[in-house]
Scaffold this active site. Structure first.
Site, PDB file in Angstrom:
ATOM      1  N   MET A   1       0.865  -1.205   0.000  1.00  0.00           N
ATOM      2  CA  MET A   1       0.000   0.000   0.000  1.00  0.00           C
ATOM      3  C   MET A   1       0.887   1.235   0.000  1.00  0.00           C
ATOM      4  O   MET A   1       2.069   1.156   0.370  1.00  0.00           O
ATOM      5  CB  MET A   1      -0.849   0.092   1.286  1.00  0.00           C
ATOM      6  CG  MET A   1      -1.683  -1.107   1.636  1.00  0.00           C
ATOM      7  SD  MET A   1      -3.347  -0.952   0.985  1.00  0.00           S
ATOM      8  CE  MET A   1      -3.972  -2.601   1.351  1.00  0.00           C
TER       9      MET A   1
ATOM     10  N   LYS B   1       0.605  -4.420   4.755  1.00  0.00           N
ATOM     11  CA  LYS B   1       1.092  -5.402   5.731  1.00  0.00           C
ATOM     12  C   LYS B   1       2.101  -6.374   5.115  1.00  0.00           C
ATOM     13  O   LYS B   1       3.139  -6.680   5.711  1.00  0.00           O
ATOM     14  CB  LYS B   1      -0.090  -6.142   6.357  1.00  0.00           C
ATOM     15  CG  LYS B   1      -0.981  -5.202   7.157  1.00  0.00           C
ATOM     16  CD  LYS B   1      -2.120  -5.895   7.831  1.00  0.00           C
ATOM     17  CE  LYS B   1      -3.166  -4.900   8.318  1.00  0.00           C
ATOM     18  NZ  LYS B   1      -2.667  -3.856   9.238  1.00  0.00           N
TER      19      LYS B   1
ATOM     20  N   GLY C   1       3.029  -7.570  26.011  1.00  0.00           N
ATOM     21  CA  GLY C   1       3.992  -8.564  25.535  1.00  0.00           C
ATOM     22  C   GLY C   1       3.423  -9.476  24.465  1.00  0.00           C
ATOM     23  O   GLY C   1       2.552  -9.070  23.679  1.00  0.00           O
TER      24      GLY C   1
ATOM     25  N   GLY D   1       3.109  -4.428  14.352  1.00  0.00           N
ATOM     26  CA  GLY D   1       2.783  -5.859  14.212  1.00  0.00           C
ATOM     27  C   GLY D   1       3.527  -6.474  13.034  1.00  0.00           C
ATOM     28  O   GLY D   1       4.014  -7.607  13.096  1.00  0.00           O
ATOM     29  N   ASP D   2       3.632  -5.723  11.953  1.00  0.00           N
ATOM     30  CA  ASP D   2       4.357  -6.213  10.759  1.00  0.00           C
ATOM     31  C   ASP D   2       5.853  -6.325  11.052  1.00  0.00           C
ATOM     32  O   ASP D   2       6.522  -7.257  10.580  1.00  0.00           O
ATOM     33  CB  ASP D   2       4.132  -5.264   9.577  1.00  0.00           C
ATOM     34  CG  ASP D   2       2.653  -5.093   9.265  1.00  0.00           C
ATOM     35  OD1 ASP D   2       1.892  -6.068   9.439  1.00  0.00           O
ATOM     36  OD2 ASP D   2       2.267  -3.990   8.849  1.00  0.00           O
TER      37      ASP D   2
HETATM   38  O1  RIB Z   1      -0.013  -2.775   9.508  1.00  0.00           O
HETATM   39  C1  RIB Z   1       0.200  -1.465   9.037  1.00  0.00           C
HETATM   40  C2  RIB Z   1      -0.203  -1.380   7.612  1.00  0.00           C
HETATM   41  O2  RIB Z   1      -1.584  -1.603   7.501  1.00  0.00           O
HETATM   42  C3  RIB Z   1       0.040  -0.037   6.978  1.00  0.00           C
HETATM   43  O3  RIB Z   1       1.299   0.053   6.374  1.00  0.00           O
HETATM   44  C4  RIB Z   1      -1.121   0.103   6.010  1.00  0.00           C
HETATM   45  O4  RIB Z   1      -0.705   0.172   4.688  1.00  0.00           O
HETATM   46  C5  RIB Z   1      -2.034  -1.082   6.272  1.00  0.00           C
HETATM   47  O5  RIB Z   1      -1.868  -2.078   5.355  1.00  0.00           O
END
Ligand code: RIB
Length: 352
Positions: A54, A83, A269, A295-296
């Site tokens: 994105m 993500k 955590g 999270g990513d």
């Molecule tokens: O997890 C964050 C991501 O969620 C962002 O980068 C956005 O593009 C959405 O996909």
């Protein structure tokens, strides 16, 4: 995800047989990883990310405007996100050899997205443009506490079909792990999990953004299921407010047939549960500026560490540090630390 200024050190302790194994020096090497290693080949170090990209349009706001109101926001940033792309970049930054299967639109964003992957060393052979579609775009709002709210317009990500995965199959088969999220069609997710199962390649599914349309029985073949607490609540329709709630919800998924459920809990955590074991890894103490993409960051770093030695617990410990460091900076991919900064943080946190 709670975005308090200070991510508190959790008091949750490890329990169960993983801890016992560690004390006995058996570490926590994952069985699937060991099988892959026995099959031989350095390809176990390679990761395939089948997923989204994105363009992130991040507004740093003091509050959300009311309906009909125009409100000035103090700051804005444009960055590469999504993500899948974030996870690919995080894994590459942590040392993995990464290939991406993704779709961009036929627009001004496409070349920049592809070039961005290449800067991080991500293989873009299977990142293709789709005529007549726009690239995926994500307006993101980050408040003064670093908390984020995200809208996604999937655009060309919707064109990543099972056929496109089949076209990349030979390359995917050379990988030691497949990573998936839910910003692409669900049929593609199910199809890729089946490819992983058929080929003996472990699959990590990050069920984000969570949707009740996800058929849990069609994703049980994946090896790692990694939601945050909000996604866990949506998918199980169970509360996740307390430690006990989270464990109940994770147990519900394990009883459905999932093998490893890893729940990222922000300041609380990370919980890793299998049917036999559970382990909590406390969060690192940091000042949060922008939690988007954390999270990513966790998933990319976890995956990179996991394919290197199959030690799930060590991978979770490092990944939670990588994610913690990312929330101290603005942006999604832009916030991910390079090797030197990450090594210094690990040493400071005693997690190297
Ligand atoms: O997890 C964050 C991501 O969620 C962002 O980068 C956005 O593009 C959405 O996909």
């Amino acid at each position: 995800r709670a975005a308090s200024a200070v991510v508190a050190q959790s008091t949750w302790l490890f329990t169960g047989t993983i801890a016992d194994n560690r004390r006995r020096g058996n570490a926590t090497r994952d069985e699937q990883w060991c099988k892959d290693r026995e099959r031989g080949g350095l390809s176990a170090m390679k990761i395939a990310v089948v997923g989204s990209n994105m363009v992130d349009l991040t507004a740093y706001i003091t509050r959300m405007p009311a309906p009909g109101e125009t409100l000035e926001a103090p700051d804005f940033a444009l960055g590469c996100g999504g993500k899948g792309a974030n996870q690919a970049v995080a894994a590459a930054l942590c040392g993995a050899d990464v290939m991406m299967v993704s779709r961009v639109g036929a627009d001004i964003f496409a070349d920049n997205t592809i070039r961005n992957f290449q800067i991080y060393g991500v293989d873009t052979t299977h990142v293709k443009k789709v005529e007549g579609m726009s690239s995926g775009v994500a307006p993101i709002f980050v408040d003064q506490h670093g908390q984020n709210s995200i809208l996604i317009i999937k655009g060309a990500n919707n064109a990543l079909t099972p056929a496109e995965v089949d076209a990349a199959e030979a390359n995917i088969r050379s990988c030691g792990l497949i990573i998936l999220q839910l910003e692409i069609p669900l049929e593609t997710v199910y199809h890729t999990i089946e490819l992983g199962r058929r080929s003996g390649i472990p699959v990590l599914l990050n069920p984000a953004p969570a949707t009740k349309e996800l058929a849990i029985d069609r994703v049980c073949a994946c090896d790692f299921f990694v939601p945050n607490e909000t996604e866990l609540a949506i998918l199980t329709e169970m509360p996740t407010a307390t430690q006990e709630d989270v464990e109940h919800a994770a147990t519900f998924l394990l009883e459905k047939g999932l093998k490893n459920v890893i729940v990222t809990l922000g300041e609380r955590g990370v919980l890793w549960m299998t049917k036999a074991e559970k382990y909590y890894v406390p969060a690192c103490r940091v000042d949060a500026t922008d939690t988007s993409g954390a999270g990513d960051a966790f998933i990319g770093c976890f995956s990179s560490c996991y394919v290197q030695d199959g030690d799930v617990l060590a991978a979770i410990r490092k990944a939670s540090a990588f994610a913690a460091l990312s929330v101290t900076r603005k942006g999604t991919q832009m916030s991910y630390p390079d090797r030197a900064a990450f090594a210094a943080f690990l040493a400071q946190q005693g997690r190297h």
